[in-house]
Design a protein around this motif. Structure first.
Motif, short mmCIF file in Angstrom:
data_model
loop_
_atom_site.label_atom_id
_atom_site.label_comp_id
_atom_site.label_asym_id
_atom_site.label_seq_id
_atom_site.Cartn_x
_atom_site.Cartn_y
_atom_site.Cartn_z
N LYS A 1 4.05 5.52 -5.52
CA LYS A 1 4.44 4.92 -6.91
C LYS A 1 6.13 4.38 -7.23
O LYS A 1 6.79 4.83 -7.85
N GLN B 1 -2.28 7.96 3.04
CA GLN B 1 -2.76 9.17 2.01
C GLN B 1 -2.49 10.58 3.24
O GLN B 1 -1.98 11.40 2.49
N GLU C 1 0.79 -1.23 -0.09
CA GLU C 1 0.00 -0.03 0.03
C GLU C 1 0.86 1.20 0.07
O GLU C 1 0.72 2.20 -0.79
N SER D 1 2.49 1.56 -3.41
CA SER D 1 1.50 2.07 -4.30
C SER D 1 1.47 3.57 -4.23
O SER D 1 1.29 4.19 -5.29
N LEU D 2 1.15 4.10 -3.15
CA LEU D 2 0.81 5.53 -2.91
C LEU D 2 1.98 6.14 -3.41
O LEU D 2 2.03 7.32 -3.91
N ARG E 1 -5.07 2.66 3.55
CA ARG E 1 -5.23 3.64 2.53
C ARG E 1 -5.29 5.06 3.07
O ARG E 1 -4.63 6.02 2.69
N GLN F 1 0.61 13.24 1.81
CA GLN F 1 0.05 14.14 1.47
C GLN F 1 0.46 15.46 2.15
O GLN F 1 0.83 16.43 1.59
#
Length: 302
Positions: A245, A297, A239, A242-243, A293, A301
């Motif tokens: 990348k 995030q 996870e 993925s976030l 997630r 962020q």
């Protein structure tokens, strides 16, 4: 409300102080160094508990400090920073002519024996099985108040999992290698990964500071400080990758962690417990970040 916080200058403590001050609370931190809005542990022992309605203990040497070798001296520091500070605060509450209405102690999920199948709630029975679980037992016993004091002071124990936040803890150490594409699962990756976003942990602590709506109890109310989402280390790794990348193709072997951290300490990373916040949810607490997630995030962020 006036709140006294042991360990209020640490990773979780800073977030808690910000939340409580935002609610209009008056906060005093117990620290090694004196200063505005602070008192020292020596002040507590000599002068007793200041006037307050709530007491929290977050004090504790970082157990995953990469700069400390795993030896008896370090173990004594871990014990003293947790058990001795908790005992000092409990004794100050007991001796106070005007005890607070809430006493909140933050310990950990290391009391639950690692297992891939067993699911633990706050009601699960457990006995110490290694150094860390014995530490939790001694820690929680040090904070226990006698029955006559417990009639006036609500006792709360919160057992958090891995605390996720952008300003400290495990995430601060992990983000750089993951951003460089060097992240990977720890050990097998199949081990459960009990976690909580720092905003939810301080939210549960703040709720624990509120006066109890239940009749007084001689026993602490226990809340598992973990998100309701059950994840493995592999799922967390994928996870996060993925976030960001980034690939996550560099697993860290268990034997390497045992060598670097010491096998007694490495179990925090290579093994895990399936822990659910049953009583936390039943208390009415609403998680801001119930799934991995959304939690990751928010951290990335910001």
């Amino acid at each position: 409300m006036r709140v006294l916080i042991g360990g209020g200058s640490g990773f979780v403590g800073r977030e808690l102080v910000q939340l409580l001050k935002g609610k209009g609370y008056e906060v005093t931190i117990i620290s090694r160094q004196p200063g505005p809005g602070r008192m020292t542990w020596a002040d507590l022992q000599s002068g007793g508990l200041p006037q307050c309605e709530g007491v929290v203990n977050l004090a504790g040497e970082n157990i995953l400090n990469p700069m400390r070798w795993w030896n008896n001296h370090y173990k004594k520091d871990l014990f003293s920073s947790r058990v001795d500070t908790t005992r000092a605060l409990a004794q100050a509450i007991i001796s106070s002519p005007s005890p607070p209405h809430s006493w909140v102690l933050i310990t950990g999920v290391a009391c639950y024996k690692p297992c891939l199948q067993t699911q633990y709630t706050e009601e699960s029975k457990w006995v110490p099985f290694d150094f860390l679980s014995q530490l939790v037992k001694d820690w929680e016993e040090a904070g226990h108040l006698p029955e006559n004091v417990a009639k006036a002071t609500r006792q709360v124990v919160i057992r958090p999992g891995c605390v996720l936040g952008r300003d400290g803890g495990a995430m601060k150490q992990m983000l750089t290698p993951f951003r460089l594409g060097l992240g990977g699962s720890l050990g097998s990756g199949r081990q459960p990964f009990p976690w909580i976003h720092i905003s939810d942990l301080v939210g549960i602590i703040a709720q624990g500071l509120e006066p109890s709506r239940s009749p007084p109890s001689p026993h602490p109310q226990v809340f598992n400080g973990v998100a309701p989402s059950l994840n493995t280390n592999y799922e967390f790794t994928k996870e996060l990758g993925s976030l960001l990348k980034r690939p996550t193709i560099f697993p860290v072997p268990g034997f390497f962690l045992d060598t670097v951290l010491g096998s007694e300490r490495a179990v925090i990373l290579t093994q895990g417990q399936r822990v659910v916040p049953k009583q936390t949810l039943e208390s009415g607490y609403k998680f801001q970040y119930p799934d991995l997630r959304s939690a990751l995030q928010e951290i990335i962020q910001n």
